[in-house]
Motif scaffolding. Structure first.
Motif, PDB file in Angstrom:
ATOM      1  N   TRP A 199      50.511   0.358  49.516  1.00 38.69           N
ATOM      2  CA  TRP A 199      49.731   1.250  48.607  1.00 38.69           C
ATOM      3  C   TRP A 199      50.553   2.743  48.457  1.00 38.69           C
ATOM      4  O   TRP A 199      50.674   3.326  47.520  1.00 38.69           O
ATOM      5  CB  TRP A 199      48.358   1.555  49.003  1.00 38.69           C
ATOM      6  N   MET A 203      40.375   3.094  47.823  1.00 40.85           N
ATOM      7  CA  MET A 203      40.859   1.814  47.686  1.00 40.85           C
ATOM      8  C   MET A 203      39.982   0.944  46.604  1.00 40.85           C
ATOM      9  O   MET A 203      39.084   1.057  46.498  1.00 40.85           O
ATOM     10  CB  MET A 203      40.643   0.847  48.949  1.00 40.85           C
ATOM     11  N   ALA A 261      48.137  -0.205  53.867  1.00 38.88           N
ATOM     12  CA  ALA A 261      47.345   0.923  53.103  1.00 38.88           C
ATOM     13  C   ALA A 261      47.185   1.963  54.091  1.00 38.88           C
ATOM     14  O   ALA A 261      46.789   2.732  54.255  1.00 38.88           O
ATOM     15  CB  ALA A 261      45.728   0.686  52.514  1.00 38.88           C
ATOM     16  N   LYS A 320      53.140   6.607  45.706  1.00 36.78           N
ATOM     17  CA  LYS A 320      52.049   5.723  45.773  1.00 36.78           C
ATOM     18  C   LYS A 320      51.913   5.272  44.590  1.00 36.78           C
ATOM     19  O   LYS A 320      52.367   5.636  43.523  1.00 36.78           O
ATOM     20  CB  LYS A 320      50.717   6.496  46.252  1.00 36.78           C
ATOM     21  N   THR A 335      43.421  -5.839  53.556  1.00 34.97           N
ATOM     22  CA  THR A 335      43.980  -4.586  53.422  1.00 34.97           C
ATOM     23  C   THR A 335      44.238  -4.078  54.950  1.00 34.97           C
ATOM     24  O   THR A 335      43.386  -4.384  55.596  1.00 34.97           O
ATOM     25  CB  THR A 335      42.897  -3.743  52.657  1.00 34.97           C
ATOM     26  N   ASN A 346      47.652  -5.574  50.928  1.00 36.05           N
ATOM     27  CA  ASN A 346      47.910  -4.272  50.700  1.00 36.05           C
ATOM     28  C   ASN A 346      47.874  -3.509  52.075  1.00 36.05           C
ATOM     29  O   ASN A 346      47.028  -3.406  52.956  1.00 36.05           O
ATOM     30  CB  ASN A 346      46.593  -3.565  50.044  1.00 36.05           C
ATOM     31  N   THR A 365      45.687   0.441  39.978  1.00 35.51           N
ATOM     32  CA  THR A 365      45.783  -0.685  40.249  1.00 35.51           C
ATOM     33  C   THR A 365      45.768  -1.695  38.720  1.00 35.51           C
ATOM     34  O   THR A 365      45.320  -2.847  38.740  1.00 35.51           O
ATOM     35  CB  THR A 365      44.706  -1.540  41.233  1.00 35.51           C
TER      36      THR A 365
END
Ligand SMILES: Cc1ncc(COP(=O)(O)O)c(C=O)c1O
Length: 384
Positions: free
Chosen positions: A142, A178, A169, A150, A186, A167, A154
């Protein structure tokens, strides 16, 4: 010649991981009841479950998602997701800095995925994510910690897409919202945005990810640390605090303390605001500094956590490649020596750069005090 500043940051901690502890942190505030006890005891399990529940609450994780504590920090959690879920469908791994490139290597050299699309981009850029077929599983980072780039949004992940979205993250959660509805696995680690002790990774699974795990067995062997199943079913106890192997309860207490602090200041929204305000101080300064440039050209892709900057201008460009590498290294060493700023040289595989962590545990005033010191160190080098 710029004079040496006199004011120093109170907390000179600007590392991108482990990051600064939250303001007011003290080891004497750690709860110790669970230390020296089994992690399977009632008290041990309760603390692990509390860490899970607080994470869920603070991050706004949907009720039908699972949150678990994994071995091996973010790498452990992310590789567990890759090893247990990939291979069932065509896959894409998209990367734009060093850590994403590791996930590419995992897919190519370790898992040897036969139907694989690799999408990569240079430091400071994001590849064209609209090229990813909606039927593909996708692994992405991410927020690229080593480039400061970044994802802007999405939109490239369709709601209800067939493939899974995995992901990484770790340097984004608690700093950027998120989009849980579009995310299936994630991962993050405790030492990043919360500044807690490193040790464990978090794995957040959507119902779609659970379905994949329960309906699919990969062709490759799975080490015990990645085994999420008991028989044909997901071992849900892992997501209630019954970790796969022995966790550090001391690190768990430290993570809990940081979560409680974040809750006390207003939760994730307050954390987002703190990171945004911190990053603005640094990005505005970069804009106003002629010999500096943000590593990320597109403002929509600029992070609010690990802000990365490169040098420019006649003097810098007249240096040999080796001497250019020395510029951020020497600046970081000078400020370290004065106890003004620690650990903010750019990542070793990234272009020569500085990287200043702006996550929510850092104070604005400390950043404001750091920047004149960078100007002083740069001028000192230039006039040597
Ligand atoms: C984006 C990203 N992914 C993965 C990692 C590896 O994390 P860990 O050391 O928690 O395994 C890092 C660490 O800095 C990171 O920034």
């Amino acid at each position: 010649m710029t004079d040496m500043p006199t004011l120093k940051p109170e907390r000179p901690f600007f590392s991108s991981g482990p990051t600064a502890k939250f303001p007011g942190w003290s080891a004497s505030n750690l709860k110790t009841e669970a230390l020296g006890r089994s992690h399977r005891s009632a008290v041990g399990k309760a603390r692990l479950k509390y860490a899970i529940d607080l994470s869920r609450e603070l991050l706004g994780v949907p009720d039908d998602y699972l949150v678990g504590i994994m071995p091996g920090s973010d790498t452990g959690a992310l590789e567990c997701a890759m090893w247990t879920m990939l291979g069932a469908r065509p896959a894409t791994v998209a990367a734009w800095e060093s850590f994403g490139n590791v996930w590419i290597q995992d897919a190519v050299k370790q898992l040897k995925l036969p139907d694989l699309q690799v999408l990569d981009a240079d430091y400071g850029e994001i590849p064209d994510l609209t090229q990813i077929p909606q039927g593909n599983d996708v692994v992405f980072t991410w927020n690229g910690t080593t480039s400061g780039a970044k994802i802007a949004n999405t939109d490239w992940l369709e709601q209800g897409r067939e493939g899974l979205a995995v992901n990484d993250a770790t340097s984004a959660v608690f700093a950027q919202e998120m989009d849980w509805a579009k995310l299936d696995a994630t991962t993050y680690s405790w030492q990043k945005v919360m500044g807690s002790e490193a040790q464990h990774g978090m794995l957040v699974l959507s119902p779609k990810a659970v379905k994949r795990i329960e309906s699919y067995d990969p062709a490759w062997p799975l080490p015990k640390l990645f085994r999420l199943k008991k028989g044909d079913k997901l071992n849900r106890a892992i997501f209630e605090g019954a970790t796969i192997n022995t966790p550090s309860l001391l690190a768990t207490e430290d993570y809990i303390l940081a979560l409680e602090w974040a809750k006390s200041i207003g939760g994730r929204k307050a954390m987002f605001e703190r990171a945004d305000a911190n990053a603005k101080i640094v990005t505005d300064w970069i804009e106003a500094t002629p010999w500096m440039r943000n590593m990320v050209a597109d403002p929509a892709q600029r992070t609010n956590t690990g802000v990365c900057m490169v040098f420019q201008g006649d003097w810098y460009e007249s240096l040999s490649a080796e001497d250019q590498v020395g510029v951020p290294k020497k600046i970081a060493a000078m400020l370290d020596e004065h106890d003004v700023g620690y650990d903010f040289n750019g990542y070793r595989d990234a272009p020569p750069s500085l990287r200043i962590w702006c996550g929510g545990t850092v104070e604005q005033e400390d950043l404001k005090r750091l920047l004149p010191w960078i100007e002083w160190a740069y001028e000192s080098l230039r006039n040597q």
